[in-house]
Write an enzyme that holds these catalytic residues in place. Structure first.
Site, mmCIF file in Angstrom:
data_model
loop_
_atom_site.group_PDB
_atom_site.id
_atom_site.type_symbol
_atom_site.label_atom_id
_atom_site.label_comp_id
_atom_site.label_asym_id
_atom_site.label_seq_id
_atom_site.Cartn_x
_atom_site.Cartn_y
_atom_site.Cartn_z
ATOM 1 N N ARG A 120 -55.654 -12.971 10.191
ATOM 2 C CA ARG A 120 -56.365 -14.011 10.945
ATOM 3 C C ARG A 120 -57.881 -13.816 10.886
ATOM 4 O O ARG A 120 -58.623 -14.803 10.906
ATOM 5 C CB ARG A 120 -55.889 -14.020 12.401
ATOM 6 C CG ARG A 120 -54.460 -14.524 12.540
ATOM 7 C CD ARG A 120 -54.036 -14.638 13.984
ATOM 8 N NE ARG A 120 -52.673 -15.142 14.073
ATOM 9 C CZ ARG A 120 -52.044 -15.386 15.211
ATOM 10 N NH1 ARG A 120 -52.648 -15.178 16.362
ATOM 11 N NH2 ARG A 120 -50.809 -15.851 15.205
ATOM 12 N N LYS A 138 -45.010 -22.881 28.417
ATOM 13 C CA LYS A 138 -45.679 -23.618 29.486
ATOM 14 C C LYS A 138 -46.067 -25.037 29.108
ATOM 15 O O LYS A 138 -46.612 -25.279 28.036
ATOM 16 C CB LYS A 138 -46.940 -22.860 29.923
ATOM 17 C CG LYS A 138 -46.671 -21.499 30.555
ATOM 18 C CD LYS A 138 -47.962 -20.863 31.012
ATOM 19 C CE LYS A 138 -47.711 -19.518 31.699
ATOM 20 N NZ LYS A 138 -48.982 -18.902 32.158
ATOM 21 N N GLY A 145 -48.326 -19.530 16.096
ATOM 22 C CA GLY A 145 -47.849 -18.230 15.621
ATOM 23 C C GLY A 145 -46.367 -18.007 15.782
ATOM 24 O O GLY A 145 -45.688 -17.537 14.865
ATOM 25 N N GLY A 169 -47.930 -17.695 6.129
ATOM 26 C CA GLY A 169 -48.145 -17.366 4.725
ATOM 27 C C GLY A 169 -49.059 -16.186 4.517
ATOM 28 O O GLY A 169 -49.555 -15.961 3.418
#
Length: 539
Positions: free
Chosen positions: A36, A204, A359, A382
């Site tokens: 990330r 949520k 995610g 990926g």
């Protein structure tokens, strides 16, 4: 999709507050998967190259609104510094501020010079972040001249750093990563093939209020599962036992259901449930069929087979599918069936444009073994070893994988298959699915990944093979538990081999290397074996 881009901002000598998604796994103070961070590097480098003073804001984990040293972003700042140096030869230090608002943050942001970067501490150390508190949002905005959002995976959440802050900045723009995702989604969703359905899950309703409101103006059908479904069910007057419910969002759920009815959007909620007394893989569970009373002392942790069948039928009809959020606690095997069935249904609809984001949803399609059949996996998917192998090996590997899936279905966790290596210099690639870790270890499954892979290599007469650290990245398996398992399983399997003589572990950061070296030393000490010297090539 017309949105202001970072390219449209006057960056030179201006302070830019950039919302990034650096929610990465950290073990013993080290980032163990920097995918990330790497995804946002082009945006950060672009801003620095154009003379911006860059202030980075992110969350990490769920610290419940108070400081937690285990979830500090300080290791992320160090990893970012290393990546900027190695990828772009930018040797500047990445500063770290021990808070994200307040006098110290304002002082450090004010002292930034052109081409410098400051990483703020975890936004979620303040409860005001997730509450979208206006005062907190204004404090964040005061740190910078302009706001850039490059955190696509969290953009759907109505938090202070994603929504509230935009009310107080001169201009708000998309980063390069966000821009790329918006461009794809814009093409797919501005004039979608119909029927167009959305699947929303997760815990949520409050995390996805604006997403739901927006989708109700676009979709033909909306499927809601996961924990958030039980706020809707209770709002409809149905008993839900101890299931997760946001009591303060019941009226909102009623309003959203009324909006769906008014717009003639078909809204599907679970009609049967897999329940247990607690979130625990070992807890006894049972199915509550449609029409049966819901036990007051139980909570729903997955959708039941009737709901899955109804959802599958709707998915089969669709020509555009957007999915965000799992439909149960899929990380625990007893409660994964519903999410995996939906993953297969989405993947098997070859006629539809399918988009999966978030995610957990991305992890679910990978765990179900169908990621290669999804048309588009939004940011966060990926990555890691799987993505790197397919990028390096080319389409031949993917073609063989699809052939295997067509014959045997998705690969269960702990098993392995073998394909060609495509453009890579290796002879073969062995594919195995590691277990996802939450609260319960999956030691037998993880050990099986290594044993089954070595067994396949032995059957093919291969002399050596190389492993990554399976499941310790996005799947969250702690290094302290995974490394000893890997070492022990490999040594045990090698004892049964005649052809395989060498197993390598290819480990891409110092923390992982240390964990495996220590595990090997401990194993050898216990078994009175010789420790083989290990070369540290992590630098």
């Amino acid at each position: 999709m017309s949105k202001l881009s970072i390219r449209d901002l006057p960056l030179n000598n201006h302070r830019i507050l950039m919302r990034v998604d650096f929610n990465v796994p950290i073990e013993n103070g080290r980032v163990t998967d920097d995918t990330r961070i790497r995804e946002t590097l082009p945006t950060i480098e672009y801003a620095l190259r154009h003379g911006a003073r860059v202030i980075l804001a992110s969350h990490l984990g769920r610290p419940k609104g108070k400081p937690n040293p285990a979830m500090s972003l300080k290791p992320v700042a160090e990893r970012l510094r290393i990546l900027l140096d190695s990828e772009y030869s930018r040797s500047e230090n990445v500063g770290f501020c021990p808070d994200c608002v307040g006098m110290e943050a304002e002082e450090m942001a004010g002292k930034l010079e052109k081409g410098q970067t400051l990483m703020l501490e975890n936004l979620r150390f303040h409860a005001e972040e997730e509450a979208n508190d206006e005062k907190f949002a204004k404090q964040l905005a005061n740190l910078a001249d302009f706001y850039v959002n490059d955190a696509f995976g969290t953009a759907h959440r109505a938090h202070a750093s994603t929504v509230g802050i935009t009310k107080f900045t001169k201009k708000a723009a998309a980063g390069l990563l966000m821009e790329k995702e918006l461009e794809y989604l814009g093409k797919a969703l501005e004039n979608p093939a119909r029927p167009f359905i959305a699947i929303l899950g997760g815990a949520k309703v409050s995390d996805k209020i604006e997403v739901i409101q927006n989708l109700l103006t676009k979709v033909d059908s909306l499927i809601i599962g996961g924990g958030m479904a039980y706020t809707f069910l209770k709002a409809r007057g149905e008993p839900v036992g101890k299931s997760l419910v946001e009591e303060d969002k019941l009226e909102l759920a009623r309003q959203l259901m009324q909006q769906a009815q008014k717009r003639k959007v078909k809204l599907l909620l679970p009609t049967d449930h897999i329940v247990a007394a607690k979130v625990d893989a070992q807890a006894p569970n049972r199915a509550i069929e449609p029409g049966q009373p819901f036990p007051a002392d139980m909570m729903a942790l997955d959708i039941g087979p009737s709901s899955a069948a109804d959802f599958e039928e709707e998915i089969f009809r669709a020509r555009t599918i957007v999915w965000n959020g799992p439909l149960g606690v899929f990380e625990l095997a007893p409660f994964a069936k519903g999410t995996f069935k939906i993953a297969h249904a989405v993947a098997d609809n070859a006629a539809a444009t399918s988009i999966v984001g978030g995610g957990d949803s991305v992890a679910a399609v990978h765990a179900a073994g169908v990621a290669d059949k999804i048309k588009h996996i939004a940011t966060g998917g990926g990555g890691g070893v799987d993505g790197a192998i397919h990028r390096a090996g080319g389409p031949e590997i993917l073609a063989e994988c699809r052939q295997i899936v067509s014959k045997i279905g998705s690969l269960p966790a702990g098993q392995a298959v073998i394909t060609c290596a495509g453009r890579m210099s290796a002879k073969h690639v062995i594919h195995t699915v590691g277990p996802i870790y939450r609260d319960q270890p999956e030691s037998a499954t993880l050990a099986s990944c290594y044993r089954e892979s070595i067994s396949l290599a032995e059957q093919r007469g291969l002399q050596s093979l190389a492993f990554p650290s399976i499941s310790t990245g996005a799947y969250g398996y702690p290094l302290s538990e995974a490394a000893p398992l890997a070492v022990s399983a490999c040594i045990g399997a090698l004892k049964e081999c005649a052809a395989v003589r060498l197993v390598r572990f290819v480990l891409c950061d110092p923390a992982t290397l240390r964990a495996y070296v220590n595990a090997a030393r401990e194993f050898c000490a216990i078994n009175r074996a010789i420790v083989v010297p290990v070369e540290d090539v992590s630098r």
